[in-house]
Write a protein that holds these residues in place. Structure first.
Motif, PDB file in Angstrom:
ATOM      1  N   TYR A  99      -9.240  14.564  11.826  1.00 30.05           N
ATOM      2  CA  TYR A  99      -8.111  13.704  11.463  1.00 30.05           C
ATOM      3  C   TYR A  99      -7.368  14.159  10.188  1.00 30.05           C
ATOM      4  O   TYR A  99      -6.150  14.313  10.189  1.00 30.05           O
ATOM      5  CB  TYR A  99      -8.684  12.288  11.307  1.00 30.05           C
ATOM      6  CG  TYR A  99      -7.737  11.182  10.976  1.00 30.05           C
ATOM      7  CD1 TYR A  99      -7.495  10.159  11.892  1.00 30.05           C
ATOM      8  CD2 TYR A  99      -7.102  11.106   9.739  1.00 30.05           C
ATOM      9  CE1 TYR A  99      -6.649   9.114  11.575  1.00 30.05           C
ATOM     10  CE2 TYR A  99      -6.253  10.080   9.429  1.00 30.05           C
ATOM     11  CZ  TYR A  99      -6.029   9.079  10.348  1.00 30.05           C
ATOM     12  OH  TYR A  99      -5.175   8.061  10.024  1.00 30.05           O
ATOM     13  N   ASP A 114       0.885  17.149   9.091  1.00 29.99           N
ATOM     14  CA  ASP A 114       2.050  16.240   9.115  1.00 29.99           C
ATOM     15  C   ASP A 114       2.900  16.460   7.859  1.00 29.99           C
ATOM     16  O   ASP A 114       4.130  16.488   7.913  1.00 29.99           O
ATOM     17  CB  ASP A 114       1.612  14.769   9.062  1.00 29.99           C
ATOM     18  CG  ASP A 114       0.883  14.294  10.301  1.00 29.99           C
ATOM     19  OD1 ASP A 114       1.062  14.905  11.368  1.00 29.99           O
ATOM     20  OD2 ASP A 114       0.113  13.308  10.174  1.00 29.99           O
ATOM     21  N   ASP A 174      -6.085   3.673  -0.209  1.00 23.62           N
ATOM     22  CA  ASP A 174      -7.117   4.172   0.713  1.00 23.62           C
ATOM     23  C   ASP A 174      -6.854   5.588   1.227  1.00 23.62           C
ATOM     24  O   ASP A 174      -7.741   6.203   1.797  1.00 23.62           O
ATOM     25  CB  ASP A 174      -7.299   3.196   1.895  1.00 23.62           C
ATOM     26  CG  ASP A 174      -6.038   3.043   2.729  1.00 23.62           C
ATOM     27  OD1 ASP A 174      -4.931   3.339   2.232  1.00 23.62           O
ATOM     28  OD2 ASP A 174      -6.156   2.626   3.891  1.00 23.62           O
TER      29      ASP A 174
HETATM   30  P1  TYM Z   1      -2.619   3.522   8.112  1.00 26.63           P
HETATM   31  O1  TYM Z   1      -1.899   3.435   9.401  1.00 26.63           O
HETATM   32  O2  TYM Z   1      -4.028   3.060   8.032  1.00 26.63           O
HETATM   33  O3  TYM Z   1      -1.823   2.775   6.973  1.00 26.63           O
HETATM   34  C1  TYM Z   1      -0.462   3.073   6.724  1.00 26.63           C
HETATM   35  C2  TYM Z   1      -0.151   2.937   5.243  1.00 26.63           C
HETATM   36  O4  TYM Z   1      -0.462   1.612   4.797  1.00 26.63           O
HETATM   37  C3  TYM Z   1      -1.324   1.682   3.677  1.00 26.63           C
HETATM   38  N1  TYM Z   1      -2.257   0.554   3.748  1.00 26.63           N
HETATM   39  C4  TYM Z   1      -2.479  -0.288   2.734  1.00 26.63           C
HETATM   40  N2  TYM Z   1      -1.961  -0.349   1.494  1.00 26.63           N
HETATM   41  C5  TYM Z   1      -2.391  -1.347   0.688  1.00 26.63           C
HETATM   42  N3  TYM Z   1      -3.308  -2.276   1.096  1.00 26.63           N
HETATM   43  C6  TYM Z   1      -3.845  -2.250   2.323  1.00 26.63           C
HETATM   44  N4  TYM Z   1      -4.731  -3.178   2.709  1.00 26.63           N
HETATM   45  C7  TYM Z   1      -3.434  -1.213   3.215  1.00 26.63           C
HETATM   46  N5  TYM Z   1      -3.747  -0.902   4.500  1.00 26.63           N
HETATM   47  C8  TYM Z   1      -3.032   0.186   4.800  1.00 26.63           C
HETATM   48  C9  TYM Z   1      -2.070   3.004   3.829  1.00 26.63           C
HETATM   49  O5  TYM Z   1      -2.573   3.457   2.592  1.00 26.63           O
HETATM   50  C10 TYM Z   1      -0.983   3.889   4.380  1.00 26.63           C
HETATM   51  O6  TYM Z   1      -0.176   4.402   3.336  1.00 26.63           O
HETATM   52  N6  TYM Z   1      -3.899   8.316   7.720  1.00 26.63           N
HETATM   53  C11 TYM Z   1      -2.802   7.397   7.552  1.00 26.63           C
HETATM   54  C12 TYM Z   1      -1.577   7.742   8.392  1.00 26.63           C
HETATM   55  C13 TYM Z   1      -1.056   9.134   8.201  1.00 26.63           C
HETATM   56  C14 TYM Z   1      -0.364   9.604   7.048  1.00 26.63           C
HETATM   57  C15 TYM Z   1      -0.015  10.966   7.363  1.00 26.63           C
HETATM   58  C16 TYM Z   1       0.014   9.025   5.839  1.00 26.63           C
HETATM   59  C17 TYM Z   1      -1.122  10.153   9.090  1.00 26.63           C
HETATM   60  N7  TYM Z   1      -0.497  11.268   8.603  1.00 26.63           N
HETATM   61  C18 TYM Z   1       0.665  11.750   6.435  1.00 26.63           C
HETATM   62  C19 TYM Z   1       0.701   9.818   4.919  1.00 26.63           C
HETATM   63  C20 TYM Z   1       1.023  11.174   5.220  1.00 26.63           C
HETATM   64  C21 TYM Z   1      -3.281   6.022   7.973  1.00 26.63           C
HETATM   65  O7  TYM Z   1      -4.191   5.866   8.720  1.00 26.63           O
HETATM   66  O8  TYM Z   1      -2.521   5.032   7.536  1.00 26.63           O
END
Ligand code: TYM
Length: 338
Positions: free
Chosen positions: A133, A140, A154
């Motif tokens: 992943y 990306d 996170d």
């Molecule tokens: P994902 O889909 O889990 O979350 C998307 C974005 O939301 C933020 N986030 C939060 N921020 C504050 N509090 C929370 N409870 C919370 N839950 C989620 C995450 O930090 C994120 O910024 N791996 C990434 C997706 C991804 C990505 C990328 C991001 C894939 N390729 C390239 C940046 C650059 C993910 O699973 O995000």
């Protein structure tokens, strides 16, 4: 350190693996919207290929991807200012990811806390994609030579790995080809916590719907979830230090401050000294005022899926003007006959 030769470019993504939460909105999406008016080219992405690292029902994935696109648009992402894409429509992400699978080391991947949390005790049964992943995530970002990546707290470790991959590629091939990306983790709500447990992150995968606010929740649901949110018996402090050891109180104040575009100190100047019985309705009113225009607009956009698909097709074409030449150069550097 970002090499100044690279165009300032922002990339970030969200998984279409369920609905958008308030955590996604405050930790990431709201910052995406601001950055499109700063001095960057901005590229935002629905990462459908990341979503399938765990099982996704095909009809749900399709729906969730369009709904997430609607969420981006309704929150203020403007396709005239930003490139908005769905990951699988820009194949260079996956192509560069393969090269990065060969650059990243097993040991690096095995240390990722998200891998350990998601694979749990039964890593043998996790998909190979879940392990790889973060290499796809690095691809990306680096397929755009992006210099800045706004995310919630996170994702910090994954962004450190992205930097390690860029540096190892540059070092192994003796080039200065990939930028060393800067994470942008800012504001009062970089880690929004569960409404039921102040030690757990608010997450779309939490089995309890009461633990989170979904961007599609209606006003009554939002108010009810905030009313039932876990708290402690004390009044709110008037200074941030008074939130130490009070994770639930801290979380609700952080949410209030972020929704109000304030720092925590400013928010406490308004709400310090109040009991939760008084503060919770204020927070609920604020959340409804800020979120209901977004959910209304999302519902409207979801009535026009062809329009969403048109925006994504156009975004993919614009994105490929950037990604195709970068992939070609990467293949050249690696020694692939073209
Ligand atoms: P994902 O889909 O889990 O979350 C998307 C974005 O939301 C933020 N986030 C939060 N921020 C504050 N509090 C929370 N409870 C919370 N839950 C989620 C995450 O930090 C994120 O910024 N791996 C990434 C997706 C991804 C990505 C990328 C991001 C894939 N390729 C390239 C940046 C650059 C993910 O699973 O995000």
């Amino acid at each position: 350190m970002t090499t100044p030769a690279f165009t300032p470019r922002v990339f970030s993504g969200i998984q279409p693996s369920g609905g958008l939460t308030l955590g996604n909105y405050l930790g990431a999406l709201r910052r995406f919207v601001q950055m499109q008016d700063e001095d960057y080219q901005t590229v935002y992405c629905m990462v459908d290929m990341h979503a399938i690292t765990v099982w996704q029902d095909p009809a749900d994935l399709r729906r969730n991807t369009r709904e997430l696109a609607a969420g981006f648009l309704a929150s203020g992402i403007d396709p005239e200012k930003s490139i908005l894409i769905n990951q699988s429509q820009v194949p260079e992400h996956a192509q560069l990811a393969w090269i990065f699978n060969c650059v990243a080391r097993m040991g690096w991947m095995g240390r990722m806390t998200q891998w350990k949390d998601k694979a749990g005790k039964n890593a043998e049964a996790a998909s190979l994609g879940l392990f790889a992943y973060p290499a796809l995530m690095a691809a990306d970002i680096l397929i755009y030579h992006a210099t800045h990546v706004p995310v919630g707290e996170d994702q910090k470790q994954h962004l450190e790995l992205t930097r390690d991959i860029a540096m190892k590629f540059n070092h192994d091939y003796k080039v200065d080809f990939f930028p060393v990306t800067e994470p942008v983790i800012e504001g009062a709500a970089t880690r929004v916590m569960s409404l039921r447990d102040g030690s757990k992150k608010m997450s779309k995968s939490d089995p309890s719907d009461a633990s989170r606010i979904n961007m599609t929740d209606d006003a009554d649901t939002i108010a009810k979830k905030i009313r039932k949110a876990k708290t402690d018996p004390d009044a709110l402090p008037s200074e941030a230090a008074g939130l130490d050891g009070r994770p639930e109180a801290r979380n609700l104040v952080n949410i209030y401050a972020a929704l109000n575009d304030q720092s925590v100190e400013e928010a406490l100047r308004d709400v310090g000294g109040r009991q939760f019985g008084e503060f919770k309705p204020m927070l609920a009113d604020l959340a409804v005022a800020k979120l209901s225009p977004i959910s209304t607009e999302m519902a409207r956009l979801m009535q026009e899926p062809e329009e969403i698909d048109r925006i994504l097709a156009r975004g993919a074409a614009q994105a490929r003007e950037i990604t195709v030449p970068i992939l070609e150069q990467a293949y050249e550097i690696v020694g692939m006959v073209r």
